[in-house]
Write a protein that holds these residues in place. Structure first.
Motif, PDB file in Angstrom:
ATOM      1  N   ALA A  21      -6.260  -0.527  -5.237  1.00  0.00           N
ATOM      2  CA  ALA A  21      -5.588  -1.618  -4.525  1.00  0.00           C
ATOM      3  C   ALA A  21      -6.540  -2.787  -4.285  1.00  0.00           C
ATOM      4  CB  ALA A  21      -5.031  -1.110  -3.199  1.00  0.00           C
ATOM      5  N   SER A  22      -7.808  -2.474  -3.959  1.00  0.00           N
ATOM      6  CA  SER A  22      -8.798  -3.539  -3.741  1.00  0.00           C
ATOM      7  C   SER A  22      -9.009  -4.356  -5.005  1.00  0.00           C
ATOM      8  CB  SER A  22     -10.143  -2.943  -3.314  1.00  0.00           C
ATOM      9  OG  SER A  22     -10.080  -2.461  -2.001  1.00  0.00           O
ATOM     10  N   LEU A  45     -10.201   5.573   3.043  1.00  0.00           N
ATOM     11  CA  LEU A  45     -10.185   4.938   1.716  1.00  0.00           C
ATOM     12  C   LEU A  45     -10.109   6.039   0.667  1.00  0.00           C
ATOM     13  CD1 LEU A  45     -12.896   2.381   2.570  1.00  0.00           C
ATOM     14  CD2 LEU A  45     -10.804   1.707   1.446  1.00  0.00           C
ATOM     15  N   SER A  46      -9.196   5.888  -0.276  1.00  0.00           N
ATOM     16  CA  SER A  46      -9.042   6.887  -1.338  1.00  0.00           C
ATOM     17  C   SER A  46      -9.250   6.198  -2.686  1.00  0.00           C
ATOM     18  CB  SER A  46      -7.638   7.490  -1.278  1.00  0.00           C
ATOM     19  OG  SER A  46      -6.679   6.483  -1.552  1.00  0.00           O
ATOM     20  N   VAL A  85      -3.122  -1.731   6.482  1.00  0.00           N
ATOM     21  CA  VAL A  85      -4.291  -2.087   7.277  1.00  0.00           C
ATOM     22  C   VAL A  85      -3.815  -2.409   8.698  1.00  0.00           C
ATOM     23  CG1 VAL A  85      -6.103  -3.828   7.604  1.00  0.00           C
ATOM     24  CG2 VAL A  85      -5.621  -2.956   5.323  1.00  0.00           C
ATOM     25  N   GLU A 129      -8.007   1.269   7.535  1.00  0.00           N
ATOM     26  CA  GLU A 129      -7.187   1.256   6.313  1.00  0.00           C
ATOM     27  C   GLU A 129      -6.671   2.658   6.031  1.00  0.00           C
ATOM     28  OE1 GLU A 129      -6.366   1.827   2.115  1.00  0.00           O
ATOM     29  OE2 GLU A 129      -7.900   2.816   3.318  1.00  0.00           O
ATOM     30  N   CYS A 130      -5.457   2.756   5.542  1.00  0.00           N
ATOM     31  CA  CYS A 130      -4.942   4.078   5.152  1.00  0.00           C
ATOM     32  C   CYS A 130      -3.846   3.895   4.104  1.00  0.00           C
ATOM     33  CB  CYS A 130      -4.390   4.842   6.357  1.00  0.00           C
ATOM     34  SG  CYS A 130      -2.852   4.185   6.964  1.00  0.00           S
ATOM     35  N   ASN A 131      -3.418   4.995   3.505  1.00  0.00           N
ATOM     36  CA  ASN A 131      -2.271   4.884   2.607  1.00  0.00           C
ATOM     37  C   ASN A 131      -1.219   5.912   2.954  1.00  0.00           C
ATOM     38  OD1 ASN A 131      -3.087   7.276   1.029  1.00  0.00           O
ATOM     39  ND2 ASN A 131      -4.686   5.943   0.217  1.00  0.00           N
ATOM     40  N   GLU A 174      -0.556   0.780   0.741  1.00  0.00           N
ATOM     41  CA  GLU A 174      -1.845   0.633   1.418  1.00  0.00           C
ATOM     42  C   GLU A 174      -1.622  -0.204   2.674  1.00  0.00           C
ATOM     43  OE1 GLU A 174      -4.825   1.896   0.538  1.00  0.00           O
ATOM     44  OE2 GLU A 174      -4.010   2.858  -1.244  1.00  0.00           O
ATOM     45  N   LEU A 191     -10.727  -4.230   0.779  1.00  0.00           N
ATOM     46  CA  LEU A 191     -10.264  -3.228   1.747  1.00  0.00           C
ATOM     47  C   LEU A 191     -11.402  -2.541   2.503  1.00  0.00           C
ATOM     48  CD1 LEU A 191      -7.284  -1.438  -0.041  1.00  0.00           C
ATOM     49  CD2 LEU A 191      -7.238  -2.455   2.225  1.00  0.00           C
ATOM     50  N   SER A 215      -6.867   5.514  -4.598  1.00  0.00           N
ATOM     51  CA  SER A 215      -5.784   4.525  -4.641  1.00  0.00           C
ATOM     52  C   SER A 215      -6.208   3.238  -3.937  1.00  0.00           C
ATOM     53  CB  SER A 215      -4.531   5.073  -3.958  1.00  0.00           C
ATOM     54  OG  SER A 215      -4.157   6.293  -4.520  1.00  0.00           O
ATOM     55  N   SER A 216      -6.988   3.395  -2.847  1.00  0.00           N
ATOM     56  CA  SER A 216      -7.458   2.212  -2.108  1.00  0.00           C
ATOM     57  C   SER A 216      -8.398   1.386  -2.976  1.00  0.00           C
ATOM     58  CB  SER A 216      -8.186   2.632  -0.837  1.00  0.00           C
ATOM     59  OG  SER A 216      -7.506   3.650  -0.158  1.00  0.00           O
TER      60      SER A 216
END
Length: 427
Positions: A172-173, A165-166, A83, A142-144, A81, A180, A168-169
């Motif tokens: 991660a948050s 944001l997915s 930023v 934000e991206c992954n 992830e 995020l 997965s994001s």
């Protein structure tokens, strides 16, 4: 290509003939992916032209275009992830590793944060590559970045970059306590990372990379039993309808917590044979929503880590940890009664995520009896705080988890007897 980053060669096709030509050029096995579709919709693996015809025909019902790519099934799947702000400040908030190898959609996979099987060099190489990619693409927010990473650590490919944001994001948050979505929204408005405060620590700026002194496990939740005639196989298309997240100080503790939360494995990882009805070799090599229980049944049947690895391509590190859980359970079974369980073994069982109910079932006892014995021996959990900075700076937020792999509490209830615990999520 401009910055020398390896990607999977992808050939777009708008007809079945074009897809066949592309597959011949790439060489079988290939993966077919429907373009402009989320969640792996319409995708599938093809070993030969007959399978390609079937998968591509189905994919064209979802999209006017398909992508034909070389299959890297069996490689590790790693995700970062990232930023970035408009001033080109860039950090990686979290990296994650799929327990399942490439070939199973991230949304269908058990995912661990931070990654567990990468060496320090591998971790930093992929981190630097992620930052190079995001800077080159000019993404603000934000991206992954998702990677296929060869099991021998010698090679990699970038699978995709999600500039959004997915799911997965979201993981991660929650895993890091780094907000995020809020940070990404402010970066989109033109703020810089140096101008934003981290909402969790309330002292550090948002450009501090979180440091984790705990392990987070995400397990998907399927409801396939509700639908008649649906295949229980899981693969590159997503069928899961939700997920649970568990936090602990060891992988074993976190995965056992998670398995209990999905509502299928009341016993955690061990003793879930009712979920495995087919031949074990077949169950291990053909992933379904209950494969984690097939692995448990395989250990119970005497399979070695190497044999399970050969059938599943799951990294041996994860299988070794699952084998620890199995061997601890067998050690408990050898004891004639709960009173005869040595202190060290009972503590080890708690550190590896066994609930009091699980331990009680071994001795045909209720939860209360095990708890009383545990308290008598002084085996109690510690309350730990997710502070995103591994205690480098003081944290303000009470984002907490329980673990048996601790010696002290990070927080004390301010008013004993009148404090409130808010339990996260529906589970």
């Amino acid at each position: 290509d401009e910055i020398g980053v390896k990607t999977i060669r992808s050939h777009a096709a708008t007809t079945l003939d074009e897809a066949r030509d592309a597959a011949r050029e790439v060489g079988y096995p290939v993966i077919i992916r429907a373009a402009y579709a989320l969640g792996g919709l319409g995708s599938g693996f093809c070993e030969d032209e007959a399978q390609l015809d079937a998968v591509a025909t189905k994919a064209f019902t979802f999209s006017p275009q398909v992508l034909v790519e070389k299959s890297l099934r069996g490689w590790k799947e790693i995700e970062y992830e990232v930023v970035r702000d408009r001033f080109d400040n860039c950090i990686t908030v979290c990296n994650m590793e799929n327990v399942d190898p490439l070939g199973i959609h991230t949304g269908e996979s058990i995912v661990v944060a931070p990654s567990q099987t990468l060496t320090n060099d591998e971790y930093h190489f992929l981190r630097k590559t992620s930052i190079d990619i995001v800077r080159h693409l000019g993404i603000v927010g934000e991206c992954n970045v998702q990677y296929a990473f060869s099991p021998d650590g010698e090679d990699y490919r970038v699978i995709e970059v999600n500039a959004r944001l997915s799911r997965s994001s979201a993981l991660a948050s929650k895993a890091t306590g780094y907000p995020l979505a809020a940070v990404a929204a402010k970066l989109g408005l033109g703020y810089g990372l140096h101008e934003l405060k981290n909402a969790v620590t309330k002292t550090t700026p948002a450009f501090f990379e979180p440091a984790l002194d705990y392990v987070v496990v995400k397990i998907p939740r399927w409801d396939l039993a509700k639908f008649k005639g649906v295949s229980r196989d899981i693969g590159p298309g997503m069928k899961s309808v939700g997920e649970v997240m568990a936090i602990g100080r060891t992988f074993e503790e976190a995965i056992q917590k998670g398995i209990r939360m999905i509502g299928q494995g009341a016993n955690g990882f061990v003793c879930n044979k009712p979920y495995v009805t087919e031949d074990l070799d077949f169950a291990l090599s053909h992933p379904t929503d209950t494969r984690i229980f097939a692995i448990a049944a395989a250990f119970e049947s005497g399979y070695t880590v190497d044999r399970i690895h050969a059938l599943t391509h799951i990294d041996r590190w994860f299988l070794d940890k699952l084998a620890h859980i199995e061997s601890t359970y067998r050690a408990l079974e050898v004891c004639a009664s709960l009173e005869e369980v040595p202190y060290e073994l009972l503590r080890q069982a708690k550190v590896e995520g066994f609930s009091d109910i699980q331990i009680g079932r071994v001795f045909h006892l209720g939860e209360e009896a095990v708890r009383a014995r545990r308290v008598e021996l002084g085996i109690r959990p510690s309350v730990k705080q997710i502070d995103t900075l591994a205690a480098e700076f003081p944290a303000v937020t009470n984002y907490l988890y329980l673990t048996y792999q601790g010696t002290c509490d990070d927080v004390e209830p301010e008013d004993p007897g009148r404090s409130v615990i808010v339990l996260g999520s529906g589970a």
